[in-house]
Scaffold this motif. Structure first.
Motif, PDB file in Angstrom:
ATOM      1  N   PHE A  47       0.840  -1.195   0.000  1.00 46.16           N
ATOM      2  CA  PHE A  47       0.000   0.000   0.000  1.00 46.16           C
ATOM      3  C   PHE A  47       0.875   1.245   0.000  1.00 46.16           C
ATOM      4  O   PHE A  47       1.892   1.305   0.687  1.00 46.16           O
ATOM      5  CB  PHE A  47      -0.883  -0.022   1.248  1.00 46.16           C
ATOM      6  CG  PHE A  47      -1.619   1.251   1.517  1.00 46.16           C
ATOM      7  CD1 PHE A  47      -1.206   2.097   2.527  1.00 46.16           C
ATOM      8  CD2 PHE A  47      -2.723   1.589   0.765  1.00 46.16           C
ATOM      9  CE1 PHE A  47      -1.886   3.276   2.792  1.00 46.16           C
ATOM     10  CE2 PHE A  47      -3.414   2.768   1.014  1.00 46.16           C
ATOM     11  CZ  PHE A  47      -2.999   3.602   2.038  1.00 46.16           C
ATOM     12  N   VAL A  48       0.437   2.256  -0.757  1.00 46.04           N
ATOM     13  CA  VAL A  48       1.115   3.547  -0.783  1.00 46.04           C
ATOM     14  C   VAL A  48       0.202   4.632  -0.226  1.00 46.04           C
ATOM     15  O   VAL A  48       0.576   5.353   0.700  1.00 46.04           O
ATOM     16  CB  VAL A  48       1.563   3.910  -2.217  1.00 46.04           C
ATOM     17  CG1 VAL A  48       2.152   5.317  -2.255  1.00 46.04           C
ATOM     18  CG2 VAL A  48       2.558   2.886  -2.745  1.00 46.04           C
ATOM     19  N   ALA A  49      -1.000   4.770  -0.797  1.00 43.62           N
ATOM     20  CA  ALA A  49      -1.903   5.835  -0.378  1.00 43.62           C
ATOM     21  C   ALA A  49      -3.315   5.507  -0.842  1.00 43.62           C
ATOM     22  O   ALA A  49      -3.510   4.760  -1.796  1.00 43.62           O
ATOM     23  CB  ALA A  49      -1.458   7.178  -0.954  1.00 43.62           C
ATOM     24  N   ALA A  50      -4.284   6.091  -0.149  1.00 41.28           N
ATOM     25  CA  ALA A  50      -5.693   5.928  -0.519  1.00 41.28           C
ATOM     26  C   ALA A  50      -6.420   7.248  -0.333  1.00 41.28           C
ATOM     27  O   ALA A  50      -6.025   8.078   0.502  1.00 41.28           O
ATOM     28  CB  ALA A  50      -6.353   4.840   0.319  1.00 41.28           C
ATOM     29  N   ILE A  51      -7.495   7.430  -1.094  1.00 39.05           N
ATOM     30  CA  ILE A  51      -8.299   8.636  -0.994  1.00 39.05           C
ATOM     31  C   ILE A  51      -9.767   8.249  -1.082  1.00 39.05           C
ATOM     32  O   ILE A  51     -10.152   7.400  -1.894  1.00 39.05           O
ATOM     33  CB  ILE A  51      -7.904   9.655  -2.080  1.00 39.05           C
ATOM     34  CG1 ILE A  51      -8.594  10.991  -1.865  1.00 39.05           C
ATOM     35  CG2 ILE A  51      -8.150   9.107  -3.487  1.00 39.05           C
ATOM     36  CD1 ILE A  51      -7.984  12.143  -2.665  1.00 39.05           C
ATOM     37  N   SER A  52     -10.585   8.869  -0.240  1.00 41.34           N
ATOM     38  CA  SER A  52     -11.995   8.532  -0.178  1.00 41.34           C
ATOM     39  C   SER A  52     -12.729   9.028  -1.419  1.00 41.34           C
ATOM     40  O   SER A  52     -12.202   9.787  -2.227  1.00 41.34           O
ATOM     41  CB  SER A  52     -12.613   9.129   1.074  1.00 41.34           C
ATOM     42  OG  SER A  52     -12.539  10.554   1.037  1.00 41.34           O
ATOM     43  N   LYS A  53     -13.993   8.630  -1.521  1.00 39.90           N
ATOM     44  CA  LYS A  53     -14.796   8.972  -2.696  1.00 39.90           C
ATOM     45  C   LYS A  53     -14.896  10.483  -2.899  1.00 39.90           C
ATOM     46  O   LYS A  53     -14.839  10.972  -4.033  1.00 39.90           O
ATOM     47  CB  LYS A  53     -16.185   8.369  -2.550  1.00 39.90           C
ATOM     48  CG  LYS A  53     -16.181   6.852  -2.472  1.00 39.90           C
ATOM     49  CD  LYS A  53     -17.554   6.293  -2.128  1.00 39.90           C
ATOM     50  CE  LYS A  53     -17.479   4.791  -1.920  1.00 39.90           C
ATOM     51  NZ  LYS A  53     -18.800   4.212  -1.557  1.00 39.90           N
ATOM     52  N   SER A  54     -15.047  11.206  -1.810  1.00 40.12           N
ATOM     53  CA  SER A  54     -15.183  12.663  -1.900  1.00 40.12           C
ATOM     54  C   SER A  54     -13.835  13.374  -1.968  1.00 40.12           C
ATOM     55  O   SER A  54     -13.772  14.549  -2.314  1.00 40.12           O
ATOM     56  CB  SER A  54     -15.950  13.189  -0.690  1.00 40.12           C
ATOM     57  OG  SER A  54     -15.190  12.979   0.486  1.00 40.12           O
ATOM     58  N   ALA A  61       1.071   5.287   3.557  1.00 41.30           N
ATOM     59  CA  ALA A  61       2.048   4.408   4.191  1.00 41.30           C
ATOM     60  C   ALA A  61       3.093   5.279   4.887  1.00 41.30           C
ATOM     61  O   ALA A  61       3.411   6.381   4.417  1.00 41.30           O
ATOM     62  CB  ALA A  61       2.713   3.529   3.141  1.00 41.30           C
ATOM     63  N   ASP A  62       3.621   4.792   5.993  1.00 36.86           N
ATOM     64  CA  ASP A  62       4.613   5.574   6.740  1.00 36.86           C
ATOM     65  C   ASP A  62       5.821   5.931   5.875  1.00 36.86           C
ATOM     66  O   ASP A  62       6.416   6.991   6.041  1.00 36.86           O
ATOM     67  CB  ASP A  62       5.075   4.782   7.966  1.00 36.86           C
ATOM     68  CG  ASP A  62       4.010   4.693   9.039  1.00 36.86           C
ATOM     69  OD1 ASP A  62       4.136   3.827   9.924  1.00 36.86           O
ATOM     70  OD2 ASP A  62       3.050   5.504   9.002  1.00 36.86           O
ATOM     71  N   SER A  63       6.163   5.052   4.959  1.00 37.73           N
ATOM     72  CA  SER A  63       7.367   5.245   4.153  1.00 37.73           C
ATOM     73  C   SER A  63       7.253   6.422   3.175  1.00 37.73           C
ATOM     74  O   SER A  63       8.270   6.894   2.664  1.00 37.73           O
ATOM     75  CB  SER A  63       7.677   3.974   3.367  1.00 37.73           C
ATOM     76  OG  SER A  63       6.586   3.629   2.534  1.00 37.73           O
ATOM     77  N   VAL A  64       6.027   6.903   2.926  1.00 39.97           N
ATOM     78  CA  VAL A  64       5.859   7.989   1.947  1.00 39.97           C
ATOM     79  C   VAL A  64       5.250   9.245   2.556  1.00 39.97           C
ATOM     80  O   VAL A  64       5.128  10.260   1.869  1.00 39.97           O
ATOM     81  CB  VAL A  64       5.009   7.535   0.740  1.00 39.97           C
ATOM     82  CG1 VAL A  64       5.590   6.266   0.118  1.00 39.97           C
ATOM     83  CG2 VAL A  64       3.551   7.347   1.113  1.00 39.97           C
ATOM     84  N   LYS A  65       4.872   9.201   3.822  1.00 38.21           N
ATOM     85  CA  LYS A  65       4.267  10.367   4.471  1.00 38.21           C
ATOM     86  C   LYS A  65       5.193  11.568   4.389  1.00 38.21           C
ATOM     87  O   LYS A  65       6.387  11.462   4.650  1.00 38.21           O
ATOM     88  CB  LYS A  65       3.960  10.050   5.936  1.00 38.21           C
ATOM     89  CG  LYS A  65       2.678   9.286   6.147  1.00 38.21           C
ATOM     90  CD  LYS A  65       2.432   9.031   7.634  1.00 38.21           C
ATOM     91  CE  LYS A  65       1.176   8.206   7.840  1.00 38.21           C
ATOM     92  NZ  LYS A  65       0.966   7.852   9.264  1.00 38.21           N
ATOM     93  N   GLY A  66       4.604  12.687   4.023  1.00 43.05           N
ATOM     94  CA  GLY A  66       5.381  13.918   3.930  1.00 43.05           C
ATOM     95  C   GLY A  66       6.075  14.100   2.592  1.00 43.05           C
ATOM     96  O   GLY A  66       6.591  15.184   2.309  1.00 43.05           O
ATOM     97  N   ARG A  67       6.093  13.056   1.777  1.00 42.84           N
ATOM     98  CA  ARG A  67       6.739  13.145   0.454  1.00 42.84           C
ATOM     99  C   ARG A  67       5.744  12.972  -0.690  1.00 42.84           C
ATOM    100  O   ARG A  67       5.904  13.590  -1.745  1.00 42.84           O
ATOM    101  CB  ARG A  67       7.830  12.075   0.342  1.00 42.84           C
ATOM    102  CG  ARG A  67       8.930  12.188   1.370  1.00 42.84           C
ATOM    103  CD  ARG A  67      10.087  11.223   1.071  1.00 42.84           C
ATOM    104  NE  ARG A  67       9.664   9.827   1.097  1.00 42.84           N
ATOM    105  CZ  ARG A  67       9.786   9.001   0.055  1.00 42.84           C
ATOM    106  NH1 ARG A  67      10.322   9.414  -1.077  1.00 42.84           N
ATOM    107  NH2 ARG A  67       9.395   7.730   0.167  1.00 42.84           N
ATOM    108  N   PHE A  68       4.759  12.124  -0.498  1.00 42.69           N
ATOM    109  CA  PHE A  68       3.765  11.832  -1.533  1.00 42.69           C
ATOM    110  C   PHE A  68       2.432  12.470  -1.162  1.00 42.69           C
ATOM    111  O   PHE A  68       2.073  12.547   0.019  1.00 42.69           O
ATOM    112  CB  PHE A  68       3.555  10.326  -1.682  1.00 42.69           C
ATOM    113  CG  PHE A  68       4.715   9.566  -2.271  1.00 42.69           C
ATOM    114  CD1 PHE A  68       5.963  10.140  -2.457  1.00 42.69           C
ATOM    115  CD2 PHE A  68       4.549   8.247  -2.648  1.00 42.69           C
ATOM    116  CE1 PHE A  68       7.021   9.431  -2.996  1.00 42.69           C
ATOM    117  CE2 PHE A  68       5.593   7.513  -3.195  1.00 42.69           C
ATOM    118  CZ  PHE A  68       6.825   8.115  -3.357  1.00 42.69           C
ATOM    119  N   THR A  69       1.683  12.884  -2.182  1.00 40.77           N
ATOM    120  CA  THR A  69       0.349  13.434  -1.978  1.00 40.77           C
ATOM    121  C   THR A  69      -0.616  12.808  -2.976  1.00 40.77           C
ATOM    122  O   THR A  69      -0.381  12.876  -4.192  1.00 40.77           O
ATOM    123  CB  THR A  69       0.338  14.952  -2.155  1.00 40.77           C
ATOM    124  OG1 THR A  69       1.261  15.550  -1.237  1.00 40.77           O
ATOM    125  CG2 THR A  69      -1.055  15.512  -1.890  1.00 40.77           C
TER     126      THR A  69
END
Length: 123
Positions: A47-54, A61-69
Motif C-alpha cells: 500500500f502507498v496511499a488511498a483517498i476517499s470517494k469525496s 504508508a509511513d514510508s511515503v508520508k510527507g513526500r507523496f500526496t
C-alpha cells in the motif's frame, strides 16, 4: 467493470519528483475509494496511499508520508499521486486501484486494478 489506466511513470534522479495519474473508464468514478500500491522486484505489492470517494479523507504508508500526496478530481475523472523527494527505494511498478465498498489500505479490499506504471529512481 472499471478499467484503470496509469500514466506518468519514468526515470528520475534521487530527490526528484514525478506525478502519476490514473484515469478510469467509467464516469461513476465518484463511487470508488481509490488507492495507489507499488511492487518492487522480489517484493510483495504494498500500500502507498488511498483517498476517499469525496477526496476528504486520505491515508498514507509511513514510508511515503510527507513526500507523496494523493488527490482526485471528480470533475475531470482522474486521480493523482504527486511524488516528491524520491528515493531509490521508491523504485517499483505503481498500480492504481478502485474499491467500491469502503475505505481501506488492504490489497484485498480493492476490486479493480490498472496495469501499472514503472517508476525508477536512480541514486
Amino acid at each position: 467493470q472499471v478499467q484503470l489506466v496509469e500514466s506518468g511513470g519514468g526515470l528520475v534522479q534521487a530527490g526528484g519528483s514525478l506525478r502519476l495519474a490514473c484515469t478510469p473508464s467509467r464516469r461513476t468514478f465518484t463511487r470508488y475509494t481509490m488507492g495507489w500500491f507499488r511492487q518492487a522486484p522480489g517484493n510483495d505489492r504494498e500500500f502507498v496511499a488511498a483517498i476517499s470517494k469525496s477526496g476528504e479523507r486520505t491515508e498514507y504508508a509511513d514510508s511515503v508520508k510527507g513526500r507523496f500526496t494523493i488527490s482526485r478530481d471528480n470533475v475531470q475523472n482522474a486521480m493523482y499521486l504527486q511524488m516528491n523527494s524520491l528515493k531509490p527505494e521508491d523504485t517499483a511498478v505503481y498500480f492504481c486501484a478502485a474499491d467500491q465498498v469502503g475505505f481501506t489500505s488492504a490489497i484485498q479490499g480493492y476490486d479493480y486494478w490498472g496495469q501499472g506504471t514503472q517508476v525508477t529512481v536512480s541514486s
